[in-house]
Design a protein around this motif. Sequence first.
Motif, mmCIF file in Angstrom:
data_model
loop_
_atom_site.group_PDB
_atom_site.id
_atom_site.type_symbol
_atom_site.label_atom_id
_atom_site.label_comp_id
_atom_site.label_asym_id
_atom_site.label_seq_id
_atom_site.Cartn_x
_atom_site.Cartn_y
_atom_site.Cartn_z
ATOM 1 N N ARG A 197 21.547 21.384 23.311
ATOM 2 C CA ARG A 197 21.223 20.114 23.957
ATOM 3 C C ARG A 197 22.495 19.320 24.239
ATOM 4 N N TRP A 198 23.430 19.308 23.268
ATOM 5 C CA TRP A 198 24.706 18.606 23.464
ATOM 6 C C TRP A 198 25.489 19.195 24.633
ATOM 7 N N ARG A 199 25.431 20.511 24.814
ATOM 8 C CA ARG A 199 26.162 21.164 25.898
ATOM 9 C C ARG A 199 25.559 20.860 27.258
ATOM 10 N N GLY A 200 24.352 20.346 27.290
ATOM 11 C CA GLY A 200 23.717 20.018 28.556
ATOM 12 C C GLY A 200 22.803 21.098 29.084
ATOM 13 N N ALA A 201 22.374 21.998 28.210
ATOM 14 C CA ALA A 201 21.427 23.041 28.602
ATOM 15 C C ALA A 201 19.995 22.533 28.488
ATOM 16 N N HIS A 202 19.080 23.216 29.163
ATOM 17 C CA HIS A 202 17.650 22.970 28.994
ATOM 18 C C HIS A 202 17.195 23.871 27.853
ATOM 19 N N VAL A 203 16.716 23.271 26.761
ATOM 20 C CA VAL A 203 16.466 24.007 25.522
ATOM 21 C C VAL A 203 14.981 24.282 25.343
ATOM 22 N N VAL A 204 14.646 25.568 25.302
ATOM 23 C CA VAL A 204 13.300 26.012 24.965
ATOM 24 C C VAL A 204 13.357 26.551 23.535
ATOM 25 N N ALA A 205 12.443 26.119 22.681
ATOM 26 C CA ALA A 205 12.478 26.474 21.274
ATOM 27 C C ALA A 205 11.203 27.190 20.869
ATOM 28 N N THR A 206 11.331 28.198 20.006
ATOM 29 C CA THR A 206 10.153 28.742 19.343
ATOM 30 C C THR A 206 10.139 28.252 17.907
ATOM 31 N N ALA A 207 8.944 27.910 17.454
ATOM 32 C CA ALA A 207 8.739 27.427 16.091
ATOM 33 C C ALA A 207 7.268 27.581 15.761
ATOM 34 N N SER A 208 6.935 27.499 14.492
ATOM 35 C CA SER A 208 5.534 27.482 14.099
ATOM 36 C C SER A 208 4.945 26.125 14.482
ATOM 37 N N PRO A 209 3.639 26.060 14.717
ATOM 38 C CA PRO A 209 3.045 24.805 15.190
ATOM 39 C C PRO A 209 3.349 23.608 14.300
ATOM 40 N N GLN A 210 3.420 23.805 12.989
ATOM 41 C CA GLN A 210 3.698 22.679 12.103
ATOM 42 C C GLN A 210 5.129 22.177 12.223
ATOM 43 N N ALA A 211 6.003 22.948 12.888
ATOM 44 C CA ALA A 211 7.404 22.551 13.063
ATOM 45 C C ALA A 211 7.709 22.086 14.481
ATOM 46 N N PHE A 212 6.698 21.959 15.325
ATOM 47 C CA PHE A 212 6.942 21.564 16.713
ATOM 48 C C PHE A 212 7.666 20.222 16.801
ATOM 49 N N GLU A 213 7.205 19.232 16.062
ATOM 50 C CA GLU A 213 7.821 17.907 16.145
ATOM 51 C C GLU A 213 9.259 17.949 15.640
ATOM 52 N N GLY A 214 9.519 18.772 14.619
ATOM 53 C CA GLY A 214 10.878 18.922 14.133
ATOM 54 C C GLY A 214 11.798 19.498 15.189
ATOM 55 N N ALA A 215 11.302 20.483 15.953
ATOM 56 C CA ALA A 215 12.112 21.077 17.014
ATOM 57 C C ALA A 215 12.388 20.062 18.118
ATOM 58 N N ARG A 216 11.398 19.264 18.455
ATOM 59 C CA ARG A 216 11.611 18.231 19.483
ATOM 60 C C ARG A 216 12.621 17.197 18.995
ATOM 61 N N ALA A 217 12.549 16.854 17.712
ATOM 62 C CA ALA A 217 13.487 15.869 17.162
ATOM 63 C C ALA A 217 14.915 16.388 17.195
#
Length: 310
Positions: A164-184
């Motif tokens: 995100r710092w580099r300016g890329a568009h970031v797609v993340a995989t995570a378990s559903p309970q960690a979705f908000e953590g990945a967005r944060a």
Amino acid sequence: MVAVPRTMEAIRLHTPGVDGLRHETIDTPSLQFGEALVEVHAAAITRDELEWPLDRLPAVPSYELSGVVAAVADDIDAVSVGDEVYALTPFDRDGVAAEYAAVLATTLAPKPSTLDHVESAAVPLPALSAWQGLFVHGGLEPGERVLVHGAVGGVGQFATQLARWRGAHVVATASPQAFEGARALGAHEVIDGRTDLDDGVSPVDLVFDTVGGELLEHAPALLTNGGRLVSIAGEPPGEGTYFVVEPSREQLVELTRLVDSGELRVAIDSTFALSDAAAAFERSLASGKQGKVVIRVAGGGASGAAGGGG
């Protein structure tokens, strides 16, 4: 030069696995050319580091430290006694789960001023793995799409923030309970890698894999024409790149700047006393961790630590 005791407390591995760990009193290491003696305040651990070749045992585990320089060899001028430093140390040497460690001075960087020693020790291996995977091996550029597998794991947390710092568009995989953590952490899109990969991801320029298994096997199908696949979890199929992280003072200096400017956050799962190293390694093997497991060695402080195993 400060007074350094002749002996020190250390954790040594005598046989592979947690049962082979012993809390011992051993000789404080003497300095060779190119080395600095660091009073270790905190040492971070990783889950797979107790499988040592038998011909190298007994050995001190842990390769991430934060501490204070206690002495330097005669040929060293890059660091001085009293400097607060941190490092990832080379894997072909004894580790740093001890009161003192003889460390190649070329690996030592100034620790982040905004972190205590416990937090600083949690940075080197995962942050350097993310930096090298994204930028050295992956060649990530601003505006590209990157998929981070395991985006809230130890390495994945730093990879998500750095991309995100580099300016890329970031797609993340995570378990559903960690979705908000990945967005944060900065992910623009978050999906469940177990169920949504086929329909949930447009082609990406880079896949950075920290998980392995089926996600790694499936990764080439997610790439654009000319896209890159990099993994720290296993040998990728096809044209992908697998690598093992390397110490780098220069990259740590840049990571220190990003931490101190607020661009990177550090997560601590739990902290343990040196005498409780076996429990620390047991925790490192457990599922559900949220950040690094760190051993407190000498007055390192743990203002940002959660849990407490000692």
